[in-house]
Design an enzyme around this catalytic site. Structure first.
Site, PDB file in Angstrom:
ATOM      1  N   GLU A 105     -15.244  -1.869 -27.372  1.00 42.33           N
ATOM      2  CA  GLU A 105     -16.296  -2.487 -26.541  1.00 42.33           C
ATOM      3  C   GLU A 105     -17.664  -1.977 -26.974  1.00 42.33           C
ATOM      4  OE1 GLU A 105     -17.133  -4.535 -24.357  1.00 42.33           O
ATOM      5  OE2 GLU A 105     -15.652  -4.830 -22.762  1.00 42.33           O
ATOM      6  N   ASP A 106     -18.684  -2.788 -26.772  1.00 40.65           N
ATOM      7  CA  ASP A 106     -20.051  -2.328 -26.989  1.00 40.65           C
ATOM      8  C   ASP A 106     -20.487  -1.443 -25.825  1.00 40.65           C
ATOM      9  OD1 ASP A 106     -19.822  -4.548 -25.351  1.00 40.65           O
ATOM     10  OD2 ASP A 106     -21.714  -5.445 -25.946  1.00 40.65           O
ATOM     11  N   ILE A 107     -20.250  -1.927 -24.609  1.00 37.53           N
ATOM     12  CA  ILE A 107     -20.717  -1.176 -23.437  1.00 37.53           C
ATOM     13  C   ILE A 107     -19.778  -1.422 -22.265  1.00 37.53           C
ATOM     14  CG2 ILE A 107     -22.356  -3.048 -22.885  1.00 37.53           C
ATOM     15  CD1 ILE A 107     -24.235  -0.816 -21.763  1.00 37.53           C
ATOM     16  N   ASP A 109     -19.744  -0.994 -18.229  1.00 38.43           N
ATOM     17  CA  ASP A 109     -20.702  -0.876 -17.137  1.00 38.43           C
ATOM     18  C   ASP A 109     -19.868  -0.632 -15.869  1.00 38.43           C
ATOM     19  OD1 ASP A 109     -23.678  -2.684 -16.494  1.00 38.43           O
ATOM     20  OD2 ASP A 109     -22.175  -2.402 -14.969  1.00 38.43           O
ATOM     21  N   GLY A 111     -16.863  -1.747 -15.405  1.00 40.32           N
ATOM     22  CA  GLY A 111     -15.450  -1.675 -15.787  1.00 40.32           C
ATOM     23  C   GLY A 111     -14.681  -2.949 -15.452  1.00 40.32           C
ATOM     24  N   THR A 113     -14.894  -6.008 -16.740  1.00 41.06           N
ATOM     25  CA  THR A 113     -14.425  -6.710 -17.946  1.00 41.06           C
ATOM     26  C   THR A 113     -13.208  -6.005 -18.531  1.00 41.06           C
ATOM     27  OG1 THR A 113     -16.720  -7.280 -18.412  1.00 41.06           O
ATOM     28  CG2 THR A 113     -15.161  -7.575 -20.206  1.00 41.06           C
ATOM     29  N   LYS A 137     -21.903   3.381 -18.984  1.00 42.48           N
ATOM     30  CA  LYS A 137     -22.803   3.691 -17.856  1.00 42.48           C
ATOM     31  C   LYS A 137     -21.973   4.456 -16.834  1.00 42.48           C
ATOM     32  CE  LYS A 137     -25.655  -0.410 -18.494  1.00 42.48           C
ATOM     33  NZ  LYS A 137     -26.060  -1.690 -17.889  1.00 42.48           N
ATOM     34  N   PHE A 158     -30.500  -1.129 -18.060  1.00 47.55           N
ATOM     35  CA  PHE A 158     -30.103  -2.294 -18.829  1.00 47.55           C
ATOM     36  C   PHE A 158     -30.580  -2.137 -20.268  1.00 47.55           C
ATOM     37  CE2 PHE A 158     -30.158  -6.593 -20.425  1.00 47.55           C
ATOM     38  CZ  PHE A 158     -28.880  -6.993 -20.072  1.00 47.55           C
ATOM     39  N   ASP A 165     -27.285  -8.154 -25.635  1.00 41.61           N
ATOM     40  CA  ASP A 165     -28.338  -9.144 -25.399  1.00 41.61           C
ATOM     41  C   ASP A 165     -28.885  -9.096 -23.987  1.00 41.61           C
ATOM     42  OD1 ASP A 165     -25.930 -10.211 -24.145  1.00 41.61           O
ATOM     43  OD2 ASP A 165     -27.064 -12.078 -23.915  1.00 41.61           O
ATOM     44  N   ARG A 171     -29.801  -9.446 -29.780  1.00 42.96           N
ATOM     45  CA  ARG A 171     -28.565  -8.927 -30.394  1.00 42.96           C
ATOM     46  C   ARG A 171     -28.773  -8.389 -31.798  1.00 42.96           C
ATOM     47  NH1 ARG A 171     -24.179 -10.186 -27.150  1.00 42.96           N
ATOM     48  NH2 ARG A 171     -24.211 -12.171 -26.046  1.00 42.96           N
TER      49      ARG A 171
END
Ligand code: IMP
Ligand code: MG
Length: 186
Positions: A105-107, A109, A111, A113, A137, A158, A165, A171
Site C-alpha cells: 500500500e502507499d498509505i 489511514d 484501515g 481499505t 497515519k 493529508f 493524489d 501523483r
C-alpha cells in the site's frame, strides 16, 4: 512544478514533507527486510492501485526474491476525506490459494481499505498474508491488523505526491507533500 518546496493543487497548497532521498533510503531498507524475511521463497506482491504505483515500482526493483505481481484497484477517498466505503474497481483474477501474499500500500489511514482487501484475500485461502505500507497515519489507524513493514509513521495530515493524489492531482511528484495548515482532518 516537480521539484518545488510547495505546490498548489486545486485550491490547496502543500509543503514539502518527505524528500525523495529519504523515501529512496527507506524503500531500500524495507526491501532489504523483505528480502531477508522471504529468502528462498516465492511471493505474490499484491499492489493496491492507484496510489501504490510509484512505491511499488521502486520497491520491486530492489527485491531479489522470486516475485509475481498482482494488482487490485480500490477506492475509498473523495478529495481529502475517507468515505468509509470501499469500492472495488478492478478485482483479483489469479488463484492465490496456498501462496505467500505481500500486500503493498502507499498509505494506510483509517484501515478501511485494508480491511476490505483482507476480507477479499482470505476467501482465496493464501498460505500467508503480510502487509507493507510506505506511510501509516498511526493516530487514526484502527489497528485491527498487524502491519509488517512500515516506511514512515506520519501524523494525521493529508499528503500528496509519490503516487498519492488530491482529487486526481499530484501523483507524479517525486517528493511527498503535506497540506498546509491542516493538523487534523476536519
Ligand atoms: P483508509 O481506507 O482510510 O485506510 O485509506 C486508505 C486509502 O485512502 C489509501 O490507499 C489512499 O488511496 C487514500 N488516502 C488516505 N490518506 C491519504 C492521504 O493523505 N493522501 C492521499 N490519499 C490518501
Ligand atoms: Mg491506496
Amino acid at each position: 512544478m516537480i521539484e518545488k518546496e510547495s505546490v498548489k493543487l486545486h485550491e490547496l497548497t502543500f509543503d514539502l514533507f518527505i524528500d525523495k532521498k529519504e523515501i529512496k533510503k527507506r524503500v531500500q531498507e524495507m526491501a532489504e527486510q523483505i528480502n531477508q524475511d522471504y529468502a528462498g521463497r516465492q511471493v505474490v506482491v499484491l499492489g493496491v492501485l492507484d496510489g501504490v504505483f510509484m512505491v511499488l515500482s521502486d520497491l520491486l526493483k530492489k527485491l531479489d526474491i522470486s516475485v509475481s505481481l498482482e494488482m487490485v484497484k480500490l477506492k475509498s477517498y473523495q478529495g481529502e476525506n475517507s468515505t468509509g466505503k470501499v469500492h472495488k474497481l478492478l478485482g483479483l483474477n489469479s488463484n492465490l490459494k496456498d501462496l505467500d501474499v505481500l500486500v503493498v500500500e502507499d498509505i494506510i489511514d483509517t484501515g478501511t481499505t485494508l480491511g476490505f482487501l483482507l476480507d477479499l484475500l482470505k476467501t482465496h485461502q493464501p498460505k500467508s498474508i503480510k502487509i507493507a505500507t510506505l506511510l501509516l497515519k498511526k493516530e487514526i489507524y484502527h489497528g485491527r491488523y498487524p502491519l509488517d513493514y512500515i516506511g514512515f509513521s506520519i501524523p494525521n495530515r493529508f499528503v500528496v505526491g509519490y503516487g498519492m493524489d488530491y482529487d486526481g492531482l499530484g501523483r507524479q511528484l517525486p517528493h511527498i507533500y503535506a497540506v498546509q495548515g491542516q493538523l487534523q482532518k476536519a
